[in-house]
Scaffold this motif. Structure first.
Motif, PDB file in Angstrom:
ATOM      1  N   ASN A 178      -1.777  -7.831 -11.546  1.00 10.57           N
ATOM      2  CA  ASN A 178      -1.053  -6.915 -10.659  1.00 10.57           C
ATOM      3  C   ASN A 178      -1.979  -6.108  -9.758  1.00 10.57           C
ATOM      4  O   ASN A 178      -3.109  -5.787 -10.128  1.00 10.57           O
ATOM      5  CB  ASN A 178      -0.226  -5.917 -11.483  1.00 10.57           C
ATOM      6  N   VAL A 179      -1.451  -5.767  -8.578  1.00 11.89           N
ATOM      7  CA  VAL A 179      -1.952  -4.639  -7.796  1.00 11.89           C
ATOM      8  C   VAL A 179      -0.774  -3.679  -7.661  1.00 11.89           C
ATOM      9  O   VAL A 179       0.343  -4.004  -8.045  1.00 11.89           O
ATOM     10  CB  VAL A 179      -2.477  -5.068  -6.405  1.00 11.89           C
ATOM     11  N   PHE A 180      -1.028  -2.484  -7.128  1.00  8.99           N
ATOM     12  CA  PHE A 180       0.096  -1.553  -7.028  1.00  8.99           C
ATOM     13  C   PHE A 180       0.346  -1.109  -5.603  1.00  8.99           C
ATOM     14  O   PHE A 180      -0.456  -1.323  -4.697  1.00  8.99           O
ATOM     15  CB  PHE A 180      -0.061  -0.376  -7.979  1.00  8.99           C
ATOM     16  N   ASP A 181       1.543  -0.524  -5.400  1.00  7.32           N
ATOM     17  CA  ASP A 181       1.965  -0.076  -4.084  1.00  7.32           C
ATOM     18  C   ASP A 181       2.593   1.306  -4.241  1.00  7.32           C
ATOM     19  O   ASP A 181       2.518   1.914  -5.313  1.00  7.32           O
ATOM     20  CB  ASP A 181       2.922  -1.096  -3.464  1.00  7.32           C
ATOM     21  N   ASP A 182       3.266   1.786  -3.204  1.00  8.36           N
ATOM     22  CA  ASP A 182       3.689   3.180  -3.230  1.00  8.36           C
ATOM     23  C   ASP A 182       4.727   3.498  -4.300  1.00  8.36           C
ATOM     24  O   ASP A 182       4.652   4.527  -4.967  1.00  8.36           O
ATOM     25  CB  ASP A 182       4.189   3.625  -1.853  1.00  8.36           C
ATOM     26  N   HIS A 183       5.712   2.600  -4.529  1.00  6.47           N
ATOM     27  CA  HIS A 183       6.776   2.928  -5.483  1.00  6.47           C
ATOM     28  C   HIS A 183       6.277   2.973  -6.927  1.00  6.47           C
ATOM     29  O   HIS A 183       6.950   3.539  -7.785  1.00  6.47           O
ATOM     30  CB  HIS A 183       7.931   1.946  -5.342  1.00  6.47           C
ATOM     31  N   ASP A 184       5.122   2.361  -7.206  1.00  8.69           N
ATOM     32  CA  ASP A 184       4.508   2.532  -8.520  1.00  8.69           C
ATOM     33  C   ASP A 184       4.065   3.983  -8.715  1.00  8.69           C
ATOM     34  O   ASP A 184       3.762   4.397  -9.838  1.00  8.69           O
ATOM     35  CB  ASP A 184       3.297   1.607  -8.676  1.00  8.69           C
ATOM     36  N   ILE A 185       4.004   4.721  -7.604  1.00  9.67           N
ATOM     37  CA  ILE A 185       3.625   6.146  -7.633  1.00  9.67           C
ATOM     38  C   ILE A 185       4.850   6.973  -7.243  1.00  9.67           C
ATOM     39  O   ILE A 185       5.509   7.581  -8.056  1.00  9.67           O
ATOM     40  CB  ILE A 185       2.453   6.427  -6.663  1.00  9.67           C
TER      41      ILE A 185
END
Length: 688
Positions: free
Chosen positions: A280-287
């Protein structure tokens, strides 16, 4: 002689009928609350989340190794002595082509984190690839079930890759409308041809509900002034930690989530986590929505930075099976950033891993260092490209395809004029009235009072603030692929629809007939051919038809430089019901994608269809023919004239046919991504 249950059931298929019944029982009208923890094994442990799998690497340093981890989050009991969990495994052939012989062992476990009454256990998977594909079955405290299993490729095999993003609903989506489960379809496809790994392109969880679930944070958002420089209090830290822990436990552990317009129970998602190792990588909705893309004044508020740093901690715990206090140097798949981020005070974590013999992946962390005017620093880019260069050199030409995971699309229609309009000072009175609730309050966001959609536009690589960085990165990727003779394919999601964009050598009237033929009929010789596979959302609601039509009007041919063009491929000539489509570029329905090495399709019905020319013309063509629909919901992509290449990645978009269908049928669109046949030195990249 009595045959034990493990041997007896080794080649059994997945219980798909049982899965479908679970999907029906998880219909929105039946969801009233989050399911309880499961009690697993003897001695029994209370499993709050997991087991879920993470893939780390294989074929490292000239070995035939395979590495990964299993995460198990246990709810600690106050009334009993804590039980140390154990995970045992059996490994053997994946098919009946090889005689059944099983080896067993134990994955060593480490208690690496404890908080809020939960214990985080990580189990290290160190296995050996063999001459044949293998299946691994594992148990938790001696309890086996049909979901506790995964697959390893053979030594010479590349992995079957599943790619997805936007794995959750936006806060205000009416979840009752969605009864189909694309995760059920994922497991159905997995049962037919196993996915060795799944790639999460960001938004694996939606944490926007922190605005409503953390009362101290919600109260802060209600302040009368646009910016409030209150300090992050202990009370707020406690509230935010409790929110992110609970949200992950419910979503990754049970598939449960609740928004302002309804709840959902995606029970197939945790089952997929138990069976398909993830990267995985992350994006804004993970925050939280838009984090990193608001103005510097907004992003530097102490409380808003606190949200980012706390969310980052749980992102590492649940999605990477590690904690910020553990050294990155101990895990070779990490590519650390050069310095800590401006708002998340941690070094960025990009990742490199090899997906078997001929495929590798590099995932760019595009969130930790992000600001409104920058996505990744030049120093961190240098580290990523050096790592890529070192790995490709060490592979000595074995790697044919390099997947680049960026999350947000990089080849996509430009909307700079809309950005200018939404950011115009002329809208200031309207935004003021919206903040005060005089007119539609949802027109602006709570964080900086800007137009709600503007942070989404600022997130895009093609946004005005990021255009220079975007063009530089695309140029570097073109040069890198040509230098190493490796085909680069970019994986993205974020935009809640599917499309296939590309760069390719320009069909210029000044080039020779031979060069023109190579571009069209011999794509394996085109060093500028890079596809951007854009696939989302696997759960979130798609945009309306008007947005898809607007994108089609904006999807012009862009001249990247004097030798290279960008466009969007006419992929969707037929809709999921077989009807003709006017919008052939963008399909706004829920979807996911997979990338299967053509060699892995041998002995399957799809392989036979390719051989017979049913899916795509098997020989070189010099004319751009029209796509033609075929049986079983597949559509051939002859309009780009790509021939069948034994080194191809068969890339398939799986689109949901009916959001109310419990059977969760999908309609497929396929394209062959050819390898790059030779190393080439190209010049004038990026020059107009």
């Amino acid at each position: 002689m009595t045959v034990d249950p493990i041997h007896q059931s080794w080649f059994d298929p997945l219980p798909l009928q049982q899965y479908q019944e679970l999907v029906k029982k998880s219909a929105p009208e039946s969801v009233s609350s989050c399911p309880p923890d499961r009690t697993v094994g003897k001695p029994a442990v209370s499993v709050a989340c997991g087991p879920n799998l993470r893939f780390l690497g294989c074929l490292e340093n000239g070995t035939n190794n395979y590495r990964g981890t299993i995460l198990l989050v246990l709810r600690d009991s106050e009334n009993s002595e804590k039980t140390k969990p154990t995970i045992k495994y059996y490994v053997g052939p994946a098919t009946t082509d090889v005689s059944l012989s099983l080896q067993s062992g134990v994955f060593p476990g480490t208690l690496f984190y404890q908080e809020q009454g939960f214990s985080f256990w990580r189990f290290a998977m160190d296995l050996e690839l063999t001459q044949y594909e293998q299946k691994v079955k594992y148990s938790v405290n001696d309890e086996f079930n049909e979901n506790f299993q995964f697959f390893l490729p053979s030594i010479e095999q590349s992995m079957n890759v599943m790619s997805y993003s936007c794995n959750g609903f936006s806060l205000s989506v009416k979840t009752a409308e969605f009864k189909s489960s694309l995760w059920y379809d994922v497991l159905r496809k997995h049962d037919q041809l196993p996915y060795h790994v799944m790639v999460g392109g960001g938004d694996q969880i939606y944490c926007d509900s922190v605005k409503k679930s953390s009362r101290p944070f919600e109260k802060w958002l209600e302040h009368k002034k646009l910016h409030s420089y209150e300090k992050l209090t202990d009370e707020m830290v406690k509230s935010l930690k409790e929110y992110y822990m609970k949200n992950y436990i419910q979503w990754f552990g049970k598939g449960y989530w609740e928004g302002t317009a309804g709840a959902t129970l995606q029970c197939m998602y945790p089952m997929a986590l138990q069976q398909i190792p993830q990267v995985n990588v992350f994006d804004d909705h993970d925050i939280i929505d838009g984090f990193g893309s608001y103005g510097h004044r907004t992003m530097t508020q102490d409380i808003f930075k606190g949200v980012g740093n706390i969310a980052f901690n749980y992102y590492l715990l649940f999605q990477h099976h590690t904690s910020p206090t553990e050294e990155m140097a101990s895990e070779p798949s990490w590519i650390p950033g050069a310095s800590v981020g401006p708002y998340i005070t941690q070094k960025s974590r990009s990742v490199y891993t090899r997906f078997g013999r001929e495929i590798a992946l590099v995932g760019f962390d595009c969130r930790t260092e992000r600001t409104k005017h920058q996505i990744i620093t030049q120093e961190t880019y240098s580290r990523i490209f050096k790592r890529m260069d070192d790995e490709l050199v060490a592979a000595k030409g074995e790697i044919k395809h390099l997947l680049v995971l960026l999350g947000v699309p990089i080849c996509y229609p430009r909307m700079v004029w809309i950005e200018s309009l939404m950011g115009s000072k002329l809208l200031a009175p309207i935004k003021y009235l919206a903040r005060k609730g005089v007119i539609a309050k949802g027109l602006v966001n709570e964080f900086d009072g800007g137009i709600e959609l503007l942070d989404d536009l600022n997130d895009h690589w093609c946004a005005a603030h990021h255009k220079k960085e975007r063009n530089w990165l695309m140029g570097e990727l073109v040069k890198f692929g040509a230098k190493h003779g490796v085909r680069i394919t970019i994986l993205s999601g974020d935009v809640h629809l599917g499309c296939l964009s590309r760069t390719m050598t320009k069909l210029d009237k000044h080039i020779s007939a031979q060069e023109r033929e190579n571009i069209v009929a011999k794509p394996e010789k085109d060093p500028r051919l890079i596809f951007n596979v854009i696939s989302s959302a696997i759960i979130n609601a798609p945009p309306p038809n008007g947005m898809a039509s607007f994108l089609q009007k904006r999807a012009k041919i862009h001249h990247f430089d004097r030798h290279c063009d960008e466009d969007v491929v006419d992929l969707f000539l037929k809709d999921t019901d077989g009807s003709e489509r006017s919008n052939t570029l963008f399909l706004n329905k829920r979807n996911y994608a997979d990338l299967i090495p053509f060699k892995n399709l041998k002995n399957t019905d799809r392989y036979k269809q390719f051989q017979q020319g049913d899916l795509i013309h098997p020989g070189p063509t010099t004319e751009l023919a029209k796509a033609e629909p075929i049986h079983n919901g597949h559509i051939s992509l002859k309009n780009i004239g790509y021939p069948l290449d034994p080194e191809s990645l068969v890339t398939t978009f799986h689109f949901e046919a009916d959001i109310k269908d419990f059977n969760s049928e999908t309609y497929d669109y396929e394209v062959l991504i050819p390898h790059l046949a030779e190393r080439q030195k190209i010049s004038e990249v990026g020059l107009k």
